[in-house]
Design a protein around this motif. Sequence first.
Motif, PDB file in Angstrom:
ATOM      1  N   ILE A 185      57.879  78.274   2.074  1.00 26.00           N
ATOM      2  CA  ILE A 185      56.563  78.896   1.941  1.00 26.00           C
ATOM      3  C   ILE A 185      56.112  79.334   3.331  1.00 26.00           C
ATOM      4  O   ILE A 185      56.186  78.540   4.275  1.00 26.00           O
ATOM      5  N   PHE A 186      55.706  80.586   3.444  1.00 26.90           N
ATOM      6  CA  PHE A 186      55.145  81.028   4.717  1.00 26.90           C
ATOM      7  C   PHE A 186      53.643  81.140   4.577  1.00 26.90           C
ATOM      8  O   PHE A 186      53.159  81.696   3.593  1.00 26.90           O
ATOM      9  N   HIS A 218      45.319  78.756   5.609  1.00 22.42           N
ATOM     10  CA  HIS A 218      45.079  77.360   5.923  1.00 22.42           C
ATOM     11  C   HIS A 218      43.712  77.119   6.548  1.00 22.42           C
ATOM     12  O   HIS A 218      43.489  76.105   7.198  1.00 22.42           O
ATOM     13  N   ALA A 235      42.146  70.802   3.656  1.00 22.61           N
ATOM     14  CA  ALA A 235      43.115  70.361   2.656  1.00 22.61           C
ATOM     15  C   ALA A 235      42.418  69.612   1.529  1.00 22.61           C
ATOM     16  O   ALA A 235      41.468  68.875   1.756  1.00 22.61           O
ATOM     17  N   LYS A 236      42.916  69.845   0.308  1.00 19.49           N
ATOM     18  CA  LYS A 236      42.335  69.129  -0.834  1.00 19.49           C
ATOM     19  C   LYS A 236      42.952  67.740  -0.948  1.00 19.49           C
ATOM     20  O   LYS A 236      42.471  66.883  -1.668  1.00 19.49           O
ATOM     21  N   VAL A 237      44.082  67.553  -0.259  1.00 18.04           N
ATOM     22  CA  VAL A 237      44.753  66.249  -0.322  1.00 18.04           C
ATOM     23  C   VAL A 237      44.095  65.316   0.684  1.00 18.04           C
ATOM     24  O   VAL A 237      43.833  65.699   1.815  1.00 18.04           O
ATOM     25  N   VAL A 289      57.135  74.557   4.759  1.00 18.22           N
ATOM     26  CA  VAL A 289      55.936  75.371   4.944  1.00 18.22           C
ATOM     27  C   VAL A 289      55.914  75.816   6.400  1.00 18.22           C
ATOM     28  O   VAL A 289      55.836  74.979   7.296  1.00 18.22           O
ATOM     29  N   ASP A 309      51.092  70.688  -4.858  1.00 20.35           N
ATOM     30  CA  ASP A 309      51.105  71.797  -3.917  1.00 20.35           C
ATOM     31  C   ASP A 309      51.319  71.261  -2.505  1.00 20.35           C
ATOM     32  O   ASP A 309      50.407  70.748  -1.869  1.00 20.35           O
ATOM     33  N   SER A 311      51.901  72.929   0.041  1.00 22.03           N
ATOM     34  CA  SER A 311      51.244  73.769   1.036  1.00 22.03           C
ATOM     35  C   SER A 311      49.881  73.169   1.392  1.00 22.03           C
ATOM     36  O   SER A 311      49.441  73.207   2.537  1.00 22.03           O
ATOM     37  N   GLU A 312      49.250  72.577   0.385  1.00 19.41           N
ATOM     38  CA  GLU A 312      47.976  71.879   0.608  1.00 19.41           C
ATOM     39  C   GLU A 312      48.194  70.714   1.565  1.00 19.41           C
ATOM     40  O   GLU A 312      47.425  70.482   2.486  1.00 19.41           O
ATOM     41  N   VAL A 313      49.281  69.960   1.311  1.00 20.93           N
ATOM     42  CA  VAL A 313      49.579  68.804   2.157  1.00 20.93           C
ATOM     43  C   VAL A 313      49.841  69.263   3.587  1.00 20.93           C
ATOM     44  O   VAL A 313      49.425  68.614   4.550  1.00 20.93           O
ATOM     45  N   ALA A 314      50.522  70.423   3.692  1.00 23.65           N
ATOM     46  CA  ALA A 314      50.863  70.926   5.028  1.00 23.65           C
ATOM     47  C   ALA A 314      49.619  71.250   5.843  1.00 23.65           C
ATOM     48  O   ALA A 314      49.650  71.232   7.063  1.00 23.65           O
TER      49      ALA A 314
END
Lengths: 124, 724
Positions: free
Chosen positions: A13-14, A20, A24-26, B622, B711, B713-716
Motif C-alpha cells: 500500500i502506498f 495519513h 489513527a482509528k486504532v 505500507v 486495515d 494502513s490505519e495501524v501504519a
Amino acid sequence: MSYCKQEGKDRVIFVTAVDHETPAKVLLPEDDEEPVGLIQPDGEINWECPCLGGMATGPCGVEFREAFTCFHYSSAEPKGSDCLEAFRQMTECMSQYPNVYGNKEDVPNDDPEMELAEEVTKKE
Amino acid sequence: MYRCGARFSQVSQPALRAVRHVRSRGVNRVRSVRDYGNLPYKPPTMNDLPTPQGSWEKSYQKLQRRNNMHLAVGVGFSAFTLFVAKQSGLVDFGSGPGLIKLEGGPSLAAPAEDEGAPPEEEAIVEEVPVPVEEAPTLIEPPAAEEPAPVEEATQAPAEEVVPAVVEEAAAAAPVEVTEPAVESTPAPEPAPEPAAEPAPEPATVEPEVKEAPEPVAESAQPAEESSPVPIVEPAPEPGKPIPDHVPYLIIGAGTSSVAAFRAIKARDAKAKVLVISGEGESPYMRPPLSKELWYSEDPETPSKLCFKQWNGKERSIFFEHEEYYTPLNELSSRENGGIAILKGRKVVKIDVHKKRVFMDDGSEVSYDKCLIATGGQPKSLPVLDRAGSEVLQHVTLFRTIADYKSLHSVVKEGKNVTIVGGGFLGSELACALGHMSKNTGGKVTQIFPESGNMGKILPEYLSNWTTQQVKSEGVSIINNSYVKSVKTTEAGKLSLTLNTGKELITDHVVVAVGLEPSIDLARTSGLEIDETHGGFRVNAELEARSNLWVAGDAACFYDIKLGRRRVEHHDHAIVSGRLAGENMTGAGKPYWHQSMFWSDLGPDVGYEAIGIVDSSLPTVGVFAKATARDTPKAVVEETGEGLRSETESMADTSSLIHSSAPHAPLKGEDYGKGIVFYLRDNIVVGIVLWNVFSRMPIARKIIKEGKSYDDLSEVAKLFNLHTE
C-alpha cells in the motif's frame, strides 16, 4: 492518493501524507512495560536503570551505591551534606580506575552532590 | 436402451450356461468365488505339483553366492560411507570431548598406551566406550585375567563379516589392548568404587586425542604430569590461580554474557562473577565487525578496533576497558566482588547436579549459578570443506575479531572477494566491502540461492529492490546460484563453479551462510537439545536445569507470545542475557520483552525489525516516499553504547533529533520508507520498520497485542510515516 498492489501473497500500500493526516482509528493500550526510571514509584532506587550508565555495576559500584543511597535518603540541609564521607570513598575508588571512570564527563569530581542532585531532580 | 440390454445379455450368457450345466449334473450350488465358467471342483493331486529339476546343491550355492556378494557389497559400501563421512567431518559421531581427566593413576597410564596406537583408531573410537563401561562393573574383581572376553566380544562379529571389514577389525585390536592396561591400574586400589568418579575416566582418553591435533596432545600430556595446573599453549595466564568456587559462573564472553553480568551486578552489588572466554578476548560487540568498522577512514582501525558512533563519538568495540575487570587471583578475596575473565579456556563438561564445570586443561570450578552463553560458530560449506587446505587458506568464515582483521588485510590489498550467502551478514559485508573497494580497487561479488538480498527475511519485491541498492554500492550480485565445486587455479586463485555452470575466478571467499549454535556441552553434560531449532532447550525463564541458564544464540527458549524460538541477533543477546542474569539472582521472570534487530545496507538503507520476520509469511507493506532525513545516519545516540538497540531504552519517541546529512537521490524511491507487517493466521507477528527509526516501542506494542486488524494502513498511521 494511496494505491494498492498485490504481489503474490504480499500486499503493498502506498500512502501520501494527506491519507495519513487524520489520526489513527486504532488505539494501542497503555504501555505496561514502561521502563522504570531511576527512582521507582515506591521511592526506591532502581539500580538496573540504564541511565546509571554502568555506575552501579562497575568496579566502584558498591561505593557509588552507598553514596547515592545516602544522598537520596538524606534529610540534612542542604540535601546530602551528611554524605561527604561516602562520596569521598567513592571518588577515591574511582581514581583507581582512570580508564573506566576517567573520560566520562558526568563523574562527580569537585562537587559530587550538586551533580547528583541535578541528575536526580532531572529524573524525577 | 436396446444396446444396453444386448450387452447385458451378452455378458450374462456364459454365466447362465454354467448354471444350467451345473444344474443338469444335479449340483445345486454355484461356487460364487469363481465367477467364470463354473466348472465342477476337482481336487488337486500329487501329479499337479511341480517336480524338482537339476541339482539342489548347485542352485543353493548359486543363491548363496549371490547373497554373499550382496552382503560384501553392502558392507563395503557402508564402510566406505563411514570412512568418507569421518574424513569429510560431515557427520558428528557424537562422542564429544568426553570427561576430564583427573590427576593420578589411570589418566597418566593411558596416554602412554595411546601414543602407540595407530592413527586409524580415531575411526572406531565410538565403539570403545561400550566395553569400557562394562569393564569396571563386571570385571572388577578378577582384574587382569578378564580382558579376553571383552576382546572376543568385539572381534567375534568382525570375523563373520566379509573381507571388506578386515581393516576395521585390525584397527580395533590395538585399541582393545589399551583397555586392559587402563583397567589394571585402578585394580590394585583397595576400594574400587564403580560409581561416578573413576568409572568415566578411561573413556576420556581417546576423545582427548581426537580433539587436539596430535603433536599438541602429546606435548600437553607430559606437562600435565609435572605440574598440577598444566600449561596448555593457549592459556595466557599461567600464574593466576583459578578460584575453586565462584557464586556466578558464565561460560562464554559475548554480548549476552555482558548483559548477564551487568544484570547480576545491578541486583547483587557484591556479586563475584567469573566469565570463561574460549575465544580468548574480552567481551566485545560483533555488529560493528560487519558494519561501522568497514566505513572508517582511519587506516589504524583494524588495530584500534574503534568506530564512530552516529553521534560522532568514537568508541571501542570492547564493552569495557580491561581495567574494569577484576584480576583472577583477586576475585575470591575482594569484599565488593567483581567480574573476572578467564581467557583461552574451554569448558568441556558441566556436572549439573554437583554444580561443577570441567575445563579443557583439566581444571575445575564449582558454582552456585551458571549461565551458558556459548553462542555459535559460523557454518561452512561442505564443498569448501572437502576442497582441502590449499583452498581453505583463501576462505574466511566470518565471526570474530581475528576474522575481521584477516579479511580487512585481504580487502586492503585490492583483492577480488566473493561473498557466499545473502542473509544479514552476507549482505552487510557485501555493502561494506563494496564501499571499501571503491578506494582499494578490488571487486566484490555476492552469490546466494535466493532471488534477492535478505530473501528469507524481506518480501520478494523489497528483497529485489534491496538488491538494486546493494548493486549501487558496487557489488556484483549473482542470484539464484550456489557454489557447486571449488578448485585452485595455477595463479593461486580460487575457481568457483556454480550450479548454473558459470565459472568465477576470485582471490578470496567469505562464507556467510548462517550460524551453528555451540552445543557441545549439551552432549557431554546431558542437556536437552531442540531438534527443530537447534540450541539448548530452555523454558520461558531461560532455565535449562536447576541453577543453570542459557542465553543468546545458543538458547532455544519458549516465547510466551510467539512460541518456541531461537534468535541470533545482538539485541536478543542483550535481552536474553539480561533476563538470565536477573533470573540468576532470583527474579523468576519469563521472556516478555521482545528483542529487535537491525541491519544497515550501505549508508542509505537501514531497517529495524521485531517479532517473527520470515518472508514465507504473507505481508502487508505500507510505504511512503523517503526524504533525505530518513537514513540510518540520522538516528541519534543518547546512551554510551552506541548501538541502536540501546538507544531504545533511553530515547523516547517524541524527542527525535535528526541530522540532515545530504544523500544522493535513490533509484526507485518507491520503497524508501515504510512499515511491513508479517501476518500469521492474520495476526501481526512481525514488523519491519524500513528506513523508519526509533519507533520500535510502537511496533513492540502491536506484537504484544497479538491482534488481527482489518486495515493495516490505519495501524501504519501510528508510526507517523510522513512526519519524522
